[in-house]
Design a protein around this motif. Structure first.
Motif, mmCIF file in Angstrom:
data_model
loop_
_atom_site.group_PDB
_atom_site.id
_atom_site.type_symbol
_atom_site.label_atom_id
_atom_site.label_comp_id
_atom_site.label_asym_id
_atom_site.label_seq_id
_atom_site.Cartn_x
_atom_site.Cartn_y
_atom_site.Cartn_z
ATOM 1 N N VAL B 681 0.854 -1.190 0.000
ATOM 2 C CA VAL B 681 0.000 0.000 0.000
ATOM 3 C C VAL B 681 0.895 1.246 0.000
ATOM 4 C CG1 VAL B 681 -1.860 1.211 1.207
ATOM 5 C CG2 VAL B 681 -1.654 -1.272 1.426
ATOM 6 N N PRO B 682 0.641 2.193 -0.903
ATOM 7 C CA PRO B 682 1.446 3.418 -0.888
ATOM 8 C C PRO B 682 1.328 4.118 0.464
ATOM 9 C CG PRO B 682 0.034 3.348 -2.838
ATOM 10 C CD PRO B 682 -0.376 2.208 -1.958
ATOM 11 N N LEU B 683 2.447 4.582 0.982
ATOM 12 C CA LEU B 683 2.433 5.280 2.270
ATOM 13 C C LEU B 683 1.496 6.485 2.210
ATOM 14 C CD1 LEU B 683 4.211 5.140 5.051
ATOM 15 C CD2 LEU B 683 5.172 7.238 4.138
ATOM 16 N N SER B 684 1.456 7.111 1.042
ATOM 17 C CA SER B 684 0.623 8.305 0.901
ATOM 18 C C SER B 684 -0.856 8.001 1.123
ATOM 19 C CB SER B 684 0.817 8.916 -0.494
ATOM 20 O OG SER B 684 0.433 7.973 -1.474
ATOM 21 N N ALA B 685 -1.255 6.744 0.865
ATOM 22 C CA ALA B 685 -2.668 6.379 1.025
ATOM 23 C C ALA B 685 -3.116 6.515 2.474
ATOM 24 C CB ALA B 685 -2.901 4.951 0.548
ATOM 25 N N PHE B 686 -2.167 6.382 3.419
ATOM 26 C CA PHE B 686 -2.509 6.481 4.836
ATOM 27 C C PHE B 686 -2.570 7.936 5.299
ATOM 28 C CE2 PHE B 686 -0.316 2.419 4.282
ATOM 29 C CZ PHE B 686 -1.296 1.562 4.759
ATOM 30 N N VAL B 687 -2.105 8.815 4.447
ATOM 31 C CA VAL B 687 -2.074 10.230 4.821
ATOM 32 C C VAL B 687 -3.258 10.960 4.196
ATOM 33 C CG1 VAL B 687 -0.659 12.318 4.814
ATOM 34 C CG2 VAL B 687 0.440 10.076 4.902
ATOM 35 N N LYS B 688 -3.594 10.544 2.972
ATOM 36 C CA LYS B 688 -4.664 11.234 2.227
ATOM 37 C C LYS B 688 -5.982 11.215 2.981
ATOM 38 C CE LYS B 688 -3.096 9.875 -2.332
ATOM 39 N NZ LYS B 688 -3.490 8.891 -3.325
#
Lengths: 395, 692
Positions: B681-688
C-alpha cells in the motif's frame, strides 16, 4: 565461575534463542563451554528478535548501556570480516532532529555524558541536519544530534548467523522446548543444576534466563522475583528503494495526535525503510497482532518529518514486545539468592542492540568471574539492585 | 512495434477501441482507453518490464492480478504494478532497472482524516460467490458494502468466454461466464442497500475489528458487523529451471490479457496442467487465434472435464499425459519448453524429453484459496463467513451457489426468517464434485429417426441445460439428477437448441435425410472458432468426439445459432456411416517436437523458488541441510524467501515441498507467519484519507 560439574550434560544452559540468548550462547561456546540453548519457538529469533528494528547505537545516556552497546557495535561491525557472513551492517549513524526547545534541552543535557564516554556524537545546526537527513522538513528545524558511528543491522540475519556460528563452536540448540521447572541441588547452598522441559531433563552448572518477554516466568521457577512486563509496540517495513537515507532518524517529540511518544525509522542496507513508534501510554500484554491505528498515525508523522517519504510503499506490519523493567534499565548478572542462575533480561526494547554486548560481558562474568566493561558500571544492571529507581532520561 | 491486438474474436467484441498515446522507454506507443499498462505493453509486443535488483534478471507479467510485483514498471517516475495501473494519456512508462529511486518531491502533504465506515455486511470480492450472496442478503434489506480490487464487478467470470456448466435454474448454466458476470453485476447495481467500491482491495484485517480497504488509492477503514470473504483463488505455483523467465505465467494472467483486454499475448503457447483451467485456457487461446503447441499433465489422465479435453483434442492440440515440464529456456524471455514423461513415482524418464518452441508457457496446475484476510478475520474474532473458492475450490457455478447459501445462512444468523432448502446443500455438493465416472456411449433412441441429436456426454459432471432447453422434453437424465448422464428419448424437431447450449460441445445434430441417393448426411456441430477458419465449400478433416481422424467432410454452411448465445453452427456434409461419429474438424496439425536434453546434474538447483526475492531451490536446500532448520521463518530470516512483495503467496507451497523432500514427509516444519498487508500500500494512502 566456570561450571565443571561432572555429571552435567552441559556446562551452561541458555533459556531463550533470541537477541540476547543467541549471542550469549555464541560467546559461552567461544569460551569453551558446552552450551545448550533452548527455546519454545521453532528456530532462533522467532520471539522479539524478528520484531526488532535493528538500530544499534552506543549514544545512550545510561553508562551501562553506553558501554554494552559499544561492545555490541564492535561485534556487529566486525562480524562479516570475522565470519564471512554479512548481517546487513550499515553505518549510517543516528540522527535526532529537533524542532522545539524542550527536546533541544533534553538532547543537549546528555551530550556531556556522551562526550565523557568519547562517543562520536555532535550537535548539528539546522543546515547540518538537513545535510545528514535527505529531504527533512526544514520548517522550524533547530538542529539536532548526529552520531555517525551508530548504525543498523538486520536482526533476522544476525540471529541466524550467530546461531550458525555458535553451532560451529559446539553449541547445541533445541527448539520447541518449553521449560517447565528448574532443577535444584538443595545440599548446602541452593543451586540451580538444570531445567526440566516437556521432553526431559537437561543438567548444567549454569542456567541463564534470556527469555525476553517470558523472563519473569522463568525467574519464578528459580525462586527469583524480577518484574519484567511486556509492552507491545507495532512496526512496519516498506518495499525497498535505492539508498536515500543515511541515518536512523529519531523524533522524540510527542505526536500531535496525542497517542505517540516518539517515533523512528531508518533505511536498512537492503533498501527498505523500517519504522516504529512508542505509544504514549504503554500497551502492556502479549498482543502480537496489528491494529488499524498504527499505520495512519505513523504515516502522518513520517511524511510530516520528511515529506518525500510519501513516495514509499508499505509492505508489511508486525508487532513485538518490549520486556520492560520498573526502572527502564536491563537486568544482567547473577541472580541473588540462587547459585548457578543468571539473568540477561528486561532489555526494554533494546535487546537486539544490547544482545552481543550483554552476551560477551555475561559470558566473561560466567567464565572468568568479571565482565569486559568496568565492573562498577556493569553493576548498574545488577539483578540485586533496587528497582524503585528513576528512568533513564532518554531511553 | 508489433501490433498484438486481437482484431476479430468469435465471442468477444473485438471492435477497435479509442486509443491513448503514451511512451515506453521514450518511444511513443498506443494503449486502449482504460487499459492497464501491462496489457498495453503486451499489445505492443513488450514482455520484459523490469530487471530484478538482486541479479538484474528480466521479469514480466506473472499473476496479472495485483498480487505479486513481477510486473513493476516506472510510470511517471513511480514504481507501479503494471497489471493494475491504468495507462493515462502521455504517461512516461519506463522499465525498472534494479531498485527504484524514492519517487516524488519534497512538498509537504496535507493530511486528511482516515474515514471509518460502519456496515452490516462487508463482502470482500465481487465475483460469482460475493454477488450471489449479496443478492440474497439485499433482499432482506441489510446494508451491504461490496469491495473488489478490480475495475469491474464479476471477478473471474469476466474472463470466462465459454458456456457454464451446472443447471440453468441454479447457476445460469448454458450462459457464458462473462454474461453471467454482467447479469449479476447489473442486478446488484439496481439495489439501493448495496454500496459498491471498485478498484478497492481489502488489504488487512486488524485486531481491533476493522478492515483496511485501499479505496481507489485512499486508505479507509470499515467496521463490519459481518464479513463475507469471497476473494476467490490464485494459481498454484510450479517451479522448474527457467520458470522465472518472462513468458512463463499463470493461466489466469493469460485469460486476463486475452479475454479481458483482447491482447494476442502469444503466438506459440504451451500449457502445463490438464485440469479445467488449463484445458479452457487452450480453447480460449485457439479462439484468439493463438497456436497451442501442447498441453502436459503429470497424471495419467487429465483432471478436467472430459468434454473440455475432447474439444481441444478435436481441434488438433496434443495432450501429453504422464508428462511434465522439465525446463523453460530462452534468452531473456521464453523460447523453448522441454517436457518429459514421468514414471509411476513422478520422476522424469530419461530419453523421453521433447522440446517445443513456445513464447508462452502457462502454469495451470490447480488453484488455492485466497484466504489471508479470512484467516486473520477468524483469528481476531470477526463474525466472518466464506464462500466460493476462498472457501472451497470448485467451478464458478458452485461458487455462485455457495454464495447463495451463505447469504441465507448469514441472514439466519442475523435472526431473519429465511429458509435454506435441504436440496440446496445436495446441489452444492454436486456442483463442487470432481468429475465422476466415464461411461460407454449410449446412443439413445435415434435408430428409427431421420433427424436426431447425438448426445456424447459420457462423464458424470454437474450439468444439465440440454434437458431444460429441448422443446419436446426429449433429453433426460436419470432421476433428473444433475450429475447423471443425459440421453435422447424419442422425438427431435431439429431445432438445434441442445447443440447450441451444451457447455461441453458434446451434442451434434444428425440429419440422415439430407441426400438419400448419395448416402450423405448433414451434421450440425457447435462452432466457436475465429472467423475465416472455415467457409462453405471447404473440404475439412472430420474427427470423432475424442479427436480421432474420420476422413473428409464438406462445409455446407456456417450460421448463427439464431437462438441465445454467440455460438455458431457448422453444417457438415459427410458420409452417412460417419454421421453419428463426427463431432468436429481438425484445425491444427500437431508439430513433431525435437528430442530434448534431460536435466543436467545440479540444473534444478538454479530453479527460482521465491520469485520476489529470487531465491533458488539450491540455496534453500543447502541452508536446510547445513543448518537443520525446521522453520520456514528461519529461511525467511536467512534467505529472504517469502519476504518480498507477494508475502509468500507464491512460494510457500514450494518451500514446504522442499522441506519435505530434504527432511522427509513426516518432518514437523513450522509454517510461514502471515502478516498485513495482503498487498503493498502506498504510504501516501494512509495520509490522504477521505475525511477532512
Amino acid at each position: 565461575m566456570a561450571s565443571t560439574n561432572t555429571g552435567s550434560d552441559f556446562d551452561a544452559i541458555v533459556i531463550g534463542a533470541g537477541s540476547v540468548g543467541v549471542p550469549l550462547t555464541y560467546f559461552l561456546a567461544k569460551e569453551g563451554m558446552k552450551v545448550l540453548c533452548i527455546d519454545g519457538n521453532s528456530s532462533s529469533g522467532q520471539g522479539e528478535n524478528k520484531a526488532a528494528i535493528g538500530g544499534v547505537r552506543a549514544t545512550h545516556s545510561d553508562p551501562a548501556k553506553i558501554l554494552i552497546c559499544q561492545e555490541s557495535l564492535k561485534i556487529f561491525s566486525a562480524w562479516k570480516e570475522n565470519t564471512g557472513t554479512g548481517i546487513g551492517w550499515k553505518m549510517g549513524g543516528y540522527c535526532f532532529p529537533v524542532y522545539r526547545e524542550q527536546e533541544e534541552k533534553t538532547l543537549q543535557s546528555i551530550l556531556p555524558i556522551q562526550k565523557k564516554f568519547s562517543l562520536d556524537i555532535d550537535w548539528l545546526d539546522e543546515k547540518g541536519i538537513a545535510r545528514v537527513v535527505n529531504g527533512i522538513n526544514k520548517k522550524g528545524l533547530r538542529g539536532g544530534t548526529f552520531s555517525p558511528k551508530d548504525g543498523q543491522i538486520s536482526p533476522l540475519l544476525a540471529a541466524e548467523s550467530f546461531t550458525n556460528e555458535a553451532k560451529k563452536l559446539g553449541a547445541v540448540f533445541r527448539f520447541r522446548e518449553h521449560v517447565e521447572s528448574m532443577m535444584f541441588d538443595e545440599g548446602g547452598q541452593r543451586s540451580v543444576v538444570g531445567v526440566r522441559t516437556k521432553t526431559g531433563e537437561f543438567k548444567a552448572g549454569v542456567v541463564v534466563n534470556a527469555a525476553g518477554a517470558k523472563a519473569t516466568e522463568i525467574c519464578k521457577m528459580a525462586g527469583v522475583n524480577i518484574p519484567v512486563v511486556p509492552d507491545s509496540h507495532e512496526a512496519g517495513i516498506t518495499a525497498p528503494v535505492k539508498q536515500f537515507l543515511g541515518p536512523l532518524v529519531v523524533d522524540i517529540r510527542p505526536g500531535p495526535e496525542g497517542k505517540t511518544a516518539n517515533f523512528y525509522f531508518g533505511q536498512v542496507e537492503s533498501g527498505q525503510v523500517i519504522f516504529c513508534y512508542t505509544p504514549l501510554k504503554p500497551f502492556y500484554g502479549e498482543a502480537r497482532a496489528c491494529t488499524s491505528e498504527f499505520m495512519p498515525i505513523i504515516a502522518r508523522r513520517m511524511v510530516d518529518l520528511i515529506p518525500k517519504l510519501k513516495g514509499l510503499t508499505v509492505r508489511r506490519l508486525w508487532r513485538g514486545l518490549y520486556p520492560m523493567t520498573p526502572d527502564g534499565v536491563a537486568v544482567v548478572g547473577k541472580a541473588p539468592g540462587v547459585e548457578g542462575f543468571y539473568v540477561a533480561i528486561g532489555m526494554c526494547g533494546q535487546g537486539f542492540m544490547m544482545g552481543p554486548g550483554v552476551g560477551a560481558n555475561l559470558a566473561a562474568l560466567i567464565t572468568k568471574g568479571k565482565p569486559i566493561i568496568d565492573q562498577e558500571v556493569f553493576k548498574l544492571l545488577s539483578p540485586a539492585r533496587d528497582f524503585g529507581g528513576k528512568k533513564e532520561k532518554l531511553a | 512495434m508489433a501490433d498484438q491486438r486481437i482484431r476479430s474474436h468469435p465471442i468477444l467484441d473485438a471492435s477497435q477501441r479509442a486509443t491513448v498515446q503514451f511512451t515506453f522507454n521514450g518511444k511513443q506507443i498506443l494503449a486502449g482507453e482504460g487499459e492497464v499498462i501491462s496489457s498495453a505493453l503486451f499489445a505492443n509486443g513488450i514482455v520484459v518490464f523490469n530487471r530484478h535488483h538482486r541479479d538484474m534478471a528480466p521479469q514480466g507479467i506473472f499473476c496479472a492480478n495485483g498480487q505479486c510485483a513481477q510486473c513493476l514498471v516506472l510510470a511517471d517516475g513511480r514504481p507501479v504494478k503494471a497489471c493494475i495501473t491504468l495507462v493515462r494519456k502521455g504517461m512516461d512508462v519506463r522499465s525498472l532497472e534494479g531498485l527504484p529511486e524514492l519517487p516524488g518531491d519534497n512538498n509537504e502533504v496535507k493530511p486528511n482524516k482516515i474515514k471509518e465506515y460502519d456496515i452490516d455486511v462487508l463482502i470482500i470480492g465481487g465475483g460469482p460467490a460475493g454477488l450471489s450472496a449479496a443478492l440474497e442478503l439485499a433482499g432482506a434489506g441489510v446494508e451491504i458494502l461490496i469491495v473488489d480490487d478490480k475495475q469491474a464487478l464479476g471477478g473471474k467470470l469476466g474472463l470466462q468466454t465459454h458456456n457454464f456448466f451446472g443447471s440453468m435454474n441454479d447457476c445460469h448454466a448454458g450462459m457464458r461466464g462473462m454474461d453471467i458476470g454482467e447479469l449479476l453485476g447489473s442486478e446488484i447495481k439496481e439495489l439501493k442497500n448495496v454500496k459498491l467500491w471498485l478498484d478497492s482491495p481489502a488489504v488487512g484485517a486488524f485486531l481491533d475489528g476493522k478492515i483496511g480497504i485501499l479505496k481507489q488509492g485512499v486508505y479507509t477503514l470499515v467496521r463490519p458487523k459481518n464479513v463475507l470473504v469471497t476473494t476467490g483463488a490464485r494459481e498454484k505455483p510450479l517451479a522448474f529451471p527457467g520458470c522465472d523467465l518472462p513468458g512463463v505465467y499463470g493461466a489466469g494472467a493469460f485469460q486476463t490479457l486475452v479475454n479481458r483486454d483482447l491482447v494476442k499475448a502469444s503466438s506459440k503457447l504451451f500449457i502445463v496442467g490438464g485440469g479445467n483451467v488449463g484445458l479452457i485456457a487452450a480453447y480460449h487461446a485457439l479462439q484468439a487465434g493463438i497456436e497451442v503447441r501442447g498441453i502436459v499433465e503429470a497424471l495419467p489422465q487429465c483432471g478436467g472435464y472430459k468434454v473440455h479435453l475432447d474439444k481441444v483434442k478435436r481441434l488438433g492440440i496434443p495432450v501429453w499425459t504422464s508428462h511434465t515440464v522439465l525446463r523453460a529456456e530462452g534468452n531473456g524471455k521464453l523460447d523453448k519448453v522441454t517436457i518429459a514423461q514421468l514414471d509411476k513415482s513422478f520422476s522424469p524418464i530419461q530419453g523421453t524429453e521433447r522440446t517445443f518452441e513456445a513464447d508462452t508457457l502457462l502454469i495451470a496446475v490447480g488453484l488455492s484459496p485466497v484466504n489471508e484476510i479470512l484467516s486473520k478475520a477468524r483469528e481476531f474474532g470477526f463474525k466472518v463467513y466464506a464462500a466460493g473458492d476462498a472457501d472451497v475450490i470448485a467451478e464458478a457455478s458452485a461458487a455462485m451457489f455457495s454464495g447463495k447459501i451463505i447469504g441465507r445462512k448469514m441472514l439466519q444468523d442475523m435472526d431473519f426468517e429465511v429458509d435454506i432448502p435441504k436440496e440446496w446443500f445436495e446441489t452444492l455438493e454436486m456442483l463442487r464434485a470432481k468429475p465422476g465416472l466415464t461411461h460407454e456411449l449410449s446412443t439413445g433412441a435415434q435408430d428409427a429417426l431421420e433427424i436426431y441429436p447425438m448426445v456424447r456426454c459420457t462423464q458424470e459432471i454437474p450439468c444439465n441445460p440440454c434437458t431444460a432447453v429441448c422443446p419436446r422434453h426429449s433429453i433426460e437424465t436419470s432421476e433428473s439428477k444433475m450429475t447423471s448422464l443425459p440421453w435422447f428419448k424419442n422425438e427431435c424437431i431439429g431445432c438445434t437448441r441442445c447443440v447450441t447450449i451444451c457447455p461441453g460441445l458434446a451434442i451434434t445434430l444428425v440429419d440422415r435425410s439430407y441426400d438419400l441417393e448419395e448416402k450423405l448426411a448433414l451434421v450440425t456441430l457447435p462452432w466457436e472458432m475465429p472467423d475465416g477458419t472455415v467457409w462453405p465449400g471447404r473440404i475439412v478433416k472430420a474427427v470423432g468426439f475424442e479427436g480421432g481422424s474420420l476422413g473428409q467432410a464438406k462445409v455446407i454452411a456456417l450460421k448463427a445459432s439464431g437462438w441465445q448465445n454467440k455460438r455458431k453452427l457448422l453444417l457438415l456434409e459427410i458420409a452417412c456411416e460417419l454421421a453419428d461419429k463426427v463431432a468436429g474438424i481438425q484445425m491444427y496439425e500437431a508439430q513433431e517436437p525435437e528430442s530434448g536434453k534431460s536435466l543436467a546434474e545440479g540444473e534444478d538447483d538454479n530453479t527460482i523458488v521465491c520469485r520476489c526475492e529470487r531465491v533458488t531451490k539450491g540455496e534453500i536446500v543447502s541452508y536446510i541441510k547445513e543448518t537443520g532448520v525446521t522453520d520456514f521463518n528461519a529461511l525467511k530470516a536467512a534467505l529472504r524467501v517469502g519476504m518480498g512483495p507477494c508475502g509468500g503467496k507464491t512460494c510457500t507451497d514450494l518451500v514446504m515441498r522442499i522441506f519435505r523432500q530434504v527432511l522427509g514427509r513426516e518432518a514437523n516444519v513450522e509454517q510461514h507467519v502471515e502478516r498485513p498487508f495482503t498487498q503493498e500500500v502506498p504510504l501516501s494512502a494512509f495520509v490522504k484519507g477521505e475525511g477532512k
